[in-house]
Scaffold this motif. Structure first.
Motif, mmCIF file in Angstrom:
data_model
loop_
_atom_site.group_PDB
_atom_site.id
_atom_site.type_symbol
_atom_site.label_atom_id
_atom_site.label_comp_id
_atom_site.label_asym_id
_atom_site.label_seq_id
_atom_site.Cartn_x
_atom_site.Cartn_y
_atom_site.Cartn_z
ATOM 1 N N ILE A 1 -35.469 -28.735 54.753
ATOM 2 C CA ILE A 1 -35.120 -29.870 53.897
ATOM 3 C C ILE A 1 -33.651 -29.766 53.513
ATOM 4 O O ILE A 1 -33.148 -28.669 53.223
ATOM 5 N N GLU A 2 -32.944 -30.890 53.495
ATOM 6 C CA GLU A 2 -31.506 -30.851 53.226
ATOM 7 C C GLU A 2 -31.184 -30.237 51.865
ATOM 8 O O GLU A 2 -30.158 -29.582 51.692
ATOM 9 N N GLN A 3 -32.058 -30.449 50.897
ATOM 10 C CA GLN A 3 -31.848 -29.859 49.579
ATOM 11 C C GLN A 3 -31.814 -28.329 49.668
ATOM 12 O O GLN A 3 -31.032 -27.670 48.980
ATOM 13 N N ILE A 4 -32.661 -27.771 50.530
ATOM 14 C CA ILE A 4 -32.689 -26.324 50.734
ATOM 15 C C ILE A 4 -31.433 -25.878 51.473
ATOM 16 O O ILE A 4 -30.839 -24.830 51.164
ATOM 17 N N THR A 5 -31.010 -26.651 52.449
ATOM 18 C CA THR A 5 -29.792 -26.327 53.195
ATOM 19 C C THR A 5 -28.589 -26.233 52.259
ATOM 20 O O THR A 5 -27.802 -25.279 52.329
ATOM 21 N N HIS A 6 -28.445 -27.222 51.369
ATOM 22 C CA HIS A 6 -27.314 -27.212 50.415
ATOM 23 C C HIS A 6 -27.397 -26.001 49.487
ATOM 24 O O HIS A 6 -26.372 -25.379 49.176
ATOM 25 N N TYR B 1 -38.926 -32.251 45.844
ATOM 26 C CA TYR B 1 -38.537 -33.469 46.554
ATOM 27 C C TYR B 1 -39.801 -34.243 46.890
ATOM 28 O O TYR B 1 -40.912 -33.700 46.881
ATOM 29 N N ASP B 2 -39.646 -35.518 47.223
ATOM 30 C CA ASP B 2 -40.781 -36.386 47.552
ATOM 31 C C ASP B 2 -41.176 -36.249 49.016
ATOM 32 O O ASP B 2 -40.318 -36.174 49.905
ATOM 33 N N ASP C 1 -37.493 -37.589 53.710
ATOM 34 C CA ASP C 1 -36.307 -38.292 54.203
ATOM 35 C C ASP C 1 -35.202 -38.117 53.181
ATOM 36 O O ASP C 1 -35.423 -38.263 51.984
ATOM 37 N N SER C 2 -34.026 -37.779 53.671
ATOM 38 C CA SER C 2 -32.894 -37.556 52.769
ATOM 39 C C SER C 2 -32.221 -38.858 52.376
ATOM 40 O O SER C 2 -31.387 -38.900 51.482
#
Length: 312
Positions: free
Chosen positions: A214-219, A279-280, A163-164
């Protein structure tokens, strides 16, 4: 305030009124005596008297009154931790009794992200089934947003995912820290090399994981313009791995989900380990505590194994 050391009452457990501890928890959770009285529909003097009686039992002050409510003393914090453990144990009595007498039936509905690798989760499933063979376990796989939405809508009772942000309607228990890596196949010219400048990969054919990304990967992708040349797409991590493995393009995968193919020499990690995004991954459930026995027993089985690992 007195600094005297309270005398240890060795018969405390047999003398104390356990309801006083429940009232103490209500006061702390409500944020004050008056607020607790309103929530419990009781008179404020009776709540104050209950707190005073408990403090007399333990021989020290548990709460300070402040302008905004109450503040726990060191003794109060210790008491709160113990009370919460006792309340949790009491809540588990019917579930554990049902399990001990083998009267537990039902369905545990779980929704997870694809490509999940967690020995603790797998061991919990095996152990849970041995103890509760009459309980049916149903697992669905979806992108991480689908896991969160299904939990909130009551379609499943337990989820495993990312979850972001934090949704107030859900409970979050850390399950593992997942890392991702950027991989290519043996047919790719970058195979065998580590990339230090991600920008040089911007024209490479890329395999995307759609809503499962995952949003971290998207960014990270957008920052270095990775994925502007889309050569493949799959919502499921296992299918994305298949496309990357067969040379359709490069792409991000969870490290544990790809390690077997890396060991066989079929996939190559393009990034140095220090640059792997992490990420968790959480064990998730709805915040309301009323769960059926089957679901509660499974939740506790996973948590027991995760916390044992954390202590080791």
């Amino acid at each position: 305030m007195s600094d005297r050391i309270p005398v240890i009452d060795r018969k405390f457990a047999s003398r104390v009124d356990w309801n006083l501890m429940r009232t103490f928890v209500d006061i702390v959770r409500a944020g004050g005596i008056g607020a607790a009285a309103r929530q419990l529909n009781r008179q404020q003097p009776s709540i104050s008297a209950a707190l005073k009686r408990l403090e007399e039992h333990v021989g020290t002050e548990l709460l300070h009154r402040t302008a905004t409510g109450v503040e726990m003393t060191a003794a109060g914090k210790a008491m709160m931790a113990l009370c919460e453990e006792m309340l949790e144990a009491a809540r588990m009595v019917p579930h554990q009794i049902a399990q001990a007498t083998r009267r537990v039936e039902g369905i545990v509905r779980i929704q997870i992200i694809s490509g999940l690798v967690s020995p603790e989760f797998d061991e919990a499933i095996a152990s849970f089934h041995r103890r509760n063979p009459a309980i049916h376990i149903e697992i669905r796989v979806s992108p991480w947003r689908g896991v969160l939405d299904s939990l909130e809508q009551g379609e499943v009772e337990i989820g495993v995912g990312y979850d972001s942000s934090v949704r107030g309607s859900l409970m979050y228990e850390p399950l593992l820290v997942e890392r991702q890596q950027l991989y290519c196949s043996r047919t790719n010219p970058y195979f065998g090399y580590h990339v230090t400048r991600l920008g040089e990969l911007k024209d490479e054919g890329f395999v995307l994981t759609g809503e499962d990304e995952i949003e971290q990967i998207t960014h990270l992708r957008r920052r270095y313009r990775l994925g502007t040349n889309v050569s493949g797409a799959a919502e499921d991590i296992n299918e994305a791995r298949r496309l990357i493995l067969h040379g359709v393009g490069i792409g991000f995968l969870p490290v544990l989900a790809a390690e077997a193919e890396v060991a066989r020499g079929r996939l190559w990690p393009l990034l140095h380990a220090d640059f792997e995004p992490s990420y968790d991954i959480f064990l998730l459930a709805r915040s309301e505590p009323a769960r059926d026995t089957a679901t509660q027993l499974f939740w506790d089985e996973v948590l027991r194994r995760v916390r044992a690992k954390q202590r080791s």
